[in-house]
Design an enzyme around this catalytic site. Sequence first.
Site, PDB file in Angstrom:
ATOM      1  N   ASN A 589       0.809  -1.216   0.000  1.00 16.44           N
ATOM      2  CA  ASN A 589       0.000   0.000   0.000  1.00 16.44           C
ATOM      3  C   ASN A 589       0.845   1.270   0.000  1.00 16.44           C
ATOM      4  OD1 ASN A 589      -2.520   1.625   0.902  1.00 16.44           O
ATOM      5  ND2 ASN A 589      -1.014   1.997   2.520  1.00 16.44           N
ATOM      6  N   SER A 641      -4.280   2.126  -9.362  1.00 14.96           N
ATOM      7  CA  SER A 641      -4.950   3.419  -9.330  1.00 14.96           C
ATOM      8  C   SER A 641      -5.663   3.646 -10.657  1.00 14.96           C
ATOM      9  CB  SER A 641      -3.891   4.497  -9.108  1.00 14.96           C
ATOM     10  OG  SER A 641      -4.361   5.726  -9.571  1.00 14.96           O
ATOM     11  N   TYR A 654       3.581   7.472 -12.198  1.00 15.44           N
ATOM     12  CA  TYR A 654       2.648   6.795 -11.283  1.00 15.44           C
ATOM     13  C   TYR A 654       1.782   5.787 -12.050  1.00 15.44           C
ATOM     14  CZ  TYR A 654      -1.019   6.692  -7.629  1.00 15.44           C
ATOM     15  OH  TYR A 654      -1.926   6.319  -6.662  1.00 15.44           O
ATOM     16  N   LYS A 658       1.700   1.868 -11.411  1.00 17.73           N
ATOM     17  CA  LYS A 658       0.443   1.265 -10.949  1.00 17.73           C
ATOM     18  C   LYS A 658      -0.040   0.176 -11.901  1.00 17.73           C
ATOM     19  CE  LYS A 658      -0.490   3.245  -7.019  1.00 17.73           C
ATOM     20  NZ  LYS A 658      -0.135   2.458  -5.822  1.00 17.73           N
ATOM     21  N   ALA A 686      -9.882   7.482  -2.046  1.00 18.23           N
ATOM     22  CA  ALA A 686     -10.021   7.831  -0.627  1.00 18.23           C
ATOM     23  C   ALA A 686      -9.336   9.152  -0.326  1.00 18.23           C
ATOM     24  CB  ALA A 686      -9.399   6.724   0.238  1.00 18.23           C
ATOM     25  N   SER A 688      -6.935  11.387   1.389  1.00 19.27           N
ATOM     26  CA  SER A 688      -5.669  11.238   2.108  1.00 19.27           C
ATOM     27  C   SER A 688      -4.774  12.386   1.672  1.00 19.27           C
ATOM     28  CB  SER A 688      -5.009   9.897   1.774  1.00 19.27           C
ATOM     29  OG  SER A 688      -4.432   9.966   0.483  1.00 19.27           O
ATOM     30  N   ARG A 689      -3.566  12.391   2.213  1.00 25.14           N
ATOM     31  CA  ARG A 689      -2.700  13.514   1.825  1.00 25.14           C
ATOM     32  C   ARG A 689      -2.321  13.414   0.345  1.00 25.14           C
ATOM     33  NH1 ARG A 689       3.385  12.379   4.204  1.00 25.14           N
ATOM     34  NH2 ARG A 689       3.679  10.408   3.112  1.00 25.14           N
TER      35      ARG A 689
HETATM   36  P1  NAD Z   1      -0.964   8.264   2.291  1.00 18.92           P
HETATM   37  O1  NAD Z   1       0.103   9.191   1.857  1.00 18.92           O
HETATM   38  O2  NAD Z   1      -1.910   8.724   3.310  1.00 18.92           O
HETATM   39  O3  NAD Z   1      -0.304   6.906   2.783  1.00 18.92           O
HETATM   40  C1  NAD Z   1       0.805   6.363   2.218  1.00 18.92           C
HETATM   41  C2  NAD Z   1       1.764   5.961   3.297  1.00 18.92           C
HETATM   42  O4  NAD Z   1       2.870   5.300   2.705  1.00 18.92           O
HETATM   43  C3  NAD Z   1       2.330   7.140   4.049  1.00 18.92           C
HETATM   44  O5  NAD Z   1       2.063   7.017   5.428  1.00 18.92           O
HETATM   45  C4  NAD Z   1       3.827   7.093   3.778  1.00 18.92           C
HETATM   46  O6  NAD Z   1       4.624   7.510   4.871  1.00 18.92           O
HETATM   47  C5  NAD Z   1       4.039   5.653   3.439  1.00 18.92           C
HETATM   48  N1  NAD Z   1       5.234   5.494   2.577  1.00 18.92           N
HETATM   49  C6  NAD Z   1       5.591   6.209   1.517  1.00 18.92           C
HETATM   50  N2  NAD Z   1       6.726   5.741   1.016  1.00 18.92           N
HETATM   51  C7  NAD Z   1       7.110   4.693   1.764  1.00 18.92           C
HETATM   52  C8  NAD Z   1       8.206   3.811   1.723  1.00 18.92           C
HETATM   53  N3  NAD Z   1       9.131   3.925   0.791  1.00 18.92           N
HETATM   54  N4  NAD Z   1       8.268   2.841   2.615  1.00 18.92           N
HETATM   55  C9  NAD Z   1       7.325   2.720   3.588  1.00 18.92           C
HETATM   56  N5  NAD Z   1       6.278   3.559   3.664  1.00 18.92           N
HETATM   57  C10 NAD Z   1       6.159   4.532   2.776  1.00 18.92           C
HETATM   58  O7  NAD Z   1      -1.725   7.832   0.961  1.00 18.92           O
HETATM   59  P2  NAD Z   1      -3.006   6.896   0.690  1.00 18.92           P
HETATM   60  O8  NAD Z   1      -3.950   7.704  -0.137  1.00 18.92           O
HETATM   61  O9  NAD Z   1      -3.470   6.265   1.899  1.00 18.92           O
HETATM   62  O10 NAD Z   1      -2.370   5.871  -0.337  1.00 18.92           O
HETATM   63  C11 NAD Z   1      -2.199   4.511  -0.085  1.00 18.92           C
HETATM   64  C12 NAD Z   1      -1.994   3.798  -1.410  1.00 18.92           C
HETATM   65  O11 NAD Z   1      -3.188   3.899  -2.189  1.00 18.92           O
HETATM   66  C13 NAD Z   1      -0.903   4.345  -2.269  1.00 18.92           C
HETATM   67  O12 NAD Z   1      -0.246   3.291  -2.934  1.00 18.92           O
HETATM   68  C14 NAD Z   1      -1.629   5.161  -3.316  1.00 18.92           C
HETATM   69  O13 NAD Z   1      -0.905   5.289  -4.502  1.00 18.92           O
HETATM   70  C15 NAD Z   1      -2.852   4.356  -3.497  1.00 18.92           C
HETATM   71  N6  NAD Z   1      -3.985   5.069  -4.054  1.00 18.92           N
HETATM   72  C16 NAD Z   1      -4.657   5.972  -3.305  1.00 18.92           C
HETATM   73  C17 NAD Z   1      -5.742   6.605  -3.851  1.00 18.92           C
HETATM   74  C18 NAD Z   1      -6.547   7.543  -3.036  1.00 18.92           C
HETATM   75  O14 NAD Z   1      -7.571   8.012  -3.547  1.00 18.92           O
HETATM   76  N7  NAD Z   1      -6.153   7.861  -1.832  1.00 18.92           N
HETATM   77  C19 NAD Z   1      -6.104   6.380  -5.179  1.00 18.92           C
HETATM   78  C20 NAD Z   1      -5.422   5.431  -5.897  1.00 18.92           C
HETATM   79  C21 NAD Z   1      -4.357   4.782  -5.326  1.00 18.92           C
END
Ligand code: NAD
Length: 909
Positions: A589, A641, A654, A658, A686, A688-689
Site C-alpha cells: 500500500n 490506481s 505513477y 500502478k 479515498a 488522504s494527503r
Molecule cells: P498516504 O500518503 O496517506 O499513505 C501512504 C503511506 O505510505 C504514508 O504514510 C507514507 O509515509 C508511506 N510510505 C511512503 N513511502 C514509503 C516507503 N518507501 N516505505 C514505507 N512507507 C512509505 O496515501 P493513501 O492515499 O493512503 O495511499 C495509499 C496507497 O493507495 C498508495 O499506494 C496510493 O498510490 C494508493 N492510491 C490511493 C488513492 C486515493 O484516492 N487515496 C487512489 C489510488 C491509489
Amino acid sequence: MIGITSYGAYIPRLRLDRMAIFQGMGWFAPAIMMVAQGERSMCNWDEDAITMAVEASRDCLRGRDKSQLEAFYLASTTLPFADRQNAGIVSAALNLRDDMITADHTSSQKAATTALITALESIQSGQRHNIMVTASDSRETRTAYFYEMWFGDGAAALSVGDDDVIAEYKGSYSLSMDFVDHYRGADQKYDYVWEERWTRDAGYGEIIPRVVNGLFDKLGISMDDVDRLVYPCFFKRDHRSIAAGLGATPEKLVDNMHEVCGETGAAHSFMMFISALEEAKPGDRILMCGFGQGANALYFEVTDHISRLAGRNGVAGSLANKKSTGNYLKWLKFRDLIKTEMGIRAEAPTQTATSVLWRKNKMIMGLVGGKCRECHTPQFPKADICVNPECGAFHSQEDFEFADVPAKVKTFTGDLLSVSVDPPAIYGMVQFEGGGRTVVDFTDCALDDVRVGLPVKMAFKRKGVDKERGFVNYFWKAVPVPGAAEEKDIIRFDDRVAVITGAGAGLGKAYALELAGRGARVVVNDLGGARDGSDQGSASPADKVVDEIKALGGEAVANYDNVATPEGGENIVKTALDTFGRLDIVINNAGILRDKSFLKMEPENWKAVMDVHLNGAYHVTRPAMAAMKENGYGRIIMTTSAAGLYGNFGQTNYSAAKMGLVGLMNTLKLEGQKYNVKVNTIAPIAASRLTEDVMPPELFEKSRPEFVVPMVTYLCGENCQESGAIFNSGMGYFNRVAVYTGPTVQLGDPDNPPTPEQIHENWNQINSMDGAGEMEDANTAIFALITPPAEASESAESDEQAGGDVQAVFDKMVDGFKADAAAGVDVIFQFNISGQGGGEWYCVIKDSTCTVEKGAHEKPACTIKMADGNFLAMMGGKLPAMQAFTSGKLLIEGDVMKSQLLEKLFVIG
Ligand code: NAD
C-alpha cells in the site's frame, strides 16, 4: 442437602409448522384448525427416544464428572426395545461405567417424575450419591388428528445428588390410580384416546388439584410458598384454569410450550421444570407435577449454586436452535406414515451381528477410539499400531472418547444414489481437533449447509432400522455446530499475521485497524516520509498506529523500513516472522506522488515513484511469498490506481508503476495457485494527503478510507477464493476492472502474411469488442488468437446450431416465468454459456418473483454450464433438459436437483 444437581434438554432441531398440517389435511378434519397455532418439534428421520435421551443426558453432564454417576434411569413410553434395556443403550452411548444400576421406567406419562422420586429417595437413604434421570418421548399419532398437533418430541434430563445442589428437594406426594384417559396397547403404535372432555374434567381437572393439595398438606405449605408451578396439560385453557383454581397467579404458571414445541410425553414435566430453572433465582420455590394414572408432585427450592452451573443448551438453547418446515409430506415420510418406494438398494441385508456389536461396543456405541500412550496421538478406530509415522508403537493405545472432541468437516459429498429417507445422503470425513479422523454421515443439515472446515459436533443417531427383525442400529453422526456456518461467514483473522506497508496513515492505517480488530497480528510498516518521499522519514506514524491497535486490545508491531530497497522489503517480512512466527497477508500500500507532465518528468521522479510502488511491492512480496509457500496459504493485495488503469494527466510515472503492479499480479496469481496464495488488486478512491489537492472538496469529504476497507478486508480473508482480479472501490461503490480481448479475425493464410491494406479494410472487425472476453493467462489468449473463427463459433461442445441470441433468451426469461409454480421456491441459478454469444447470467427466484442479471452470482444454488447452441436448443424446446444432461451437453454444478425446477418454473419453447 439433597436435590437437583444439574439439568439438560434436547428438542429436535426440526419444527413442523402446525398450519402445514392443517393445509394438508384441513379439508378432511377442519376442526384441527383450533389448535393449529405455532409449531411442534419433530424428530429427524434418524432420531428417536433413545437418541434424544443421549443428547439431553450429554447436556446434563456438561461440566460434571460422569464417572461419579451410580445409577441411570430412563423414562419413556416410546422405547424402541421391549426386551433389551433401553437405559443400557443410552448408558453405552454416554460411555458410563458399567458397575452401576440402569433401569427403564415406562408405561405411564408420569414415569419420569416417578423415577425422579425413586432416585431422590435413594440419595436420601444414603445408598447412592449421584443419579441421572432422563426422560424422552416421541409419540406417534394418526394423521389429521388433534394429538398430532398437541404432541411434540423431546428429552430432558435431571441429575440428583447430595453435593453441588442447585434446587433442594423438599418433599413429594404421589397418587396412583387406574385412571384411563388414553392408553396404548402393548402391540399398538397409536394411543387410543377417550373423550377430551373426560380427560380434561376427570383427569387433569381433578387429579392435578388433588396431588398439589396433598403435597401442601404433607409439607404444611400453601400456594404462597410456590413461585413457579409446573404441570403438563395440553389443553391451554384448562391449563390456566386449574392453576387459577389452585390460587396461583398467572405469572406463577409455567407455560405448557404448545406454541414452541408441543407436549413431549413423559419428558414434559422435566421440560417445563427446566424452563423454570433457567429463569430461576436463588430462593425460588418450584412445584413440579407429573400426570398419568394418578400424579406425582415434587417441591424444590433453588439454591445459590445455580449461578455456578456450567453453560448448556437446556430448553432455551434447544428452542433457539431450530429449522422450521412447512413440508407436511416430509413429516409423514419421516414418521413412516406414508409408504414410498425406496428402490432395490434398500433391500440390502440389514441384520446386525450382536456378537460384533458386543465386541466393538465401545467403538460403535461410545465412539471410543485410541490414544497412543507414547506419543499421545489419538486415532479412530483404535488399532494395534500407532498411526503416527514417527512413533509406530505397538499395542500402545488407551481408550479415548471422541464424542465430545470438537471436529471440522474435512471432505463431504451429497449422494443421490445411496438409500436415504432424506436424500441426498450426506457423508464425508471429519477431522478431530488434536488428531483422529473418521468417515461419518452428516445429519441435521442440508447439503448447502455443509462446507469444508465447518465445525461439527458428534451426535448419537439411528443408523438404520432392521424392520424384519425389529432391531434399531445406532451410530454417531456429524451435526454442524449451531451458528457455526453463520460464524464462518464472519471474516476473522485470528491466528493470521498481516504486513501492511505504508500503514502509518491514510488507507494503510485504516486497513491495519480493521484487520487487527478482526484478530490479525499486524506489522505496521511506514517510513513516515514526505508526500513525495523526499526526506528521511520518521518513526512516529507507525508507532501511533501500533499504540492505537494495542489500546483497542489488538496486537501489532511497528516497522520503519523503506519498501523501495530490497533490504527494506526483507526486513519488513523478517519483522513479521521474528515477532509473530508466520506471515499470511501482505497489503502493498505504501505510496508517494511526484506528478509532472511527461516532458518534465526527470529520471529521478520517474525512478522514485517506480521504486516505492512497483519495486516496493516486489521487494516485500518476494520474501513474503516464500513464507506463504511454507504455510500453503497467503493473501496478497496490490494497490493500483485509476491513473494507471485509465490514464491521468501528469502521472506517467505513477500510471506506469500502478499498471506494472497489475502485470505483477497477473503472473503471481498463477505462480501462487498451488500454494493457495491469492493475489488481487485494489484501485481505491479515498481522502488522504495524496488526494487532498487532487479531489474536489465535496468528494474529498465523502471519500473516507473506511469505505475502501471492506473490500480489502474481504480480499484478505480465508473465504475469498478470487485471485487475479482488480476492484475499483470508493465511497461504498465497487466494480471490477478487467482486461478484455475481442474476437479473433484471421487474415492472410499460413504462407502469406496479410497486407497493411487488409488490416485497414478489416479495421472495424479487428477493432470490435463485440463478444470480447477475459483470458485466464497468456496461453489461453494466444490459443484464442490463433483459433480460426469457424471453429470458435462452432464451440467445442456445441453440436446444435446456435441460430439465435443467448442474451435475448435471458431478456425474455422473466416473461416466461410461471410465478404460480414458484410458491415456496427460493433458488439462484447461475448460467455459464460458452461460445460466441455466451457469457454469464444469473437468475434469482424468491417470493414467487424472478429477476435475471448479467454476471456471476456469489452463491448460486445450481450452476448450469452449456454451449450457446445447446442452450438455445434447450430453451427453444428442441432439446429436452434431461436429454441434454444425460448426453453431457448440460453440466450442472451444485444442487443438481434444483435444475429440475427449470422446466417447472419457465415456459420453455
Ligand atoms: P498516504 O500518503 O496517506 O499513505 C501512504 C503511506 O505510505 C504514508 O504514510 C507514507 O509515509 C508511506 N510510505 C511512503 N513511502 C514509503 C516507503 N518507501 N516505505 C514505507 N512507507 C512509505 O496515501 P493513501 O492515499 O493512503 O495511499 C495509499 C496507497 O493507495 C498508495 O499506494 C496510493 O498510490 C494508493 N492510491 C490511493 C488513492 C486515493 O484516492 N487515496 C487512489 C489510488 C491509489
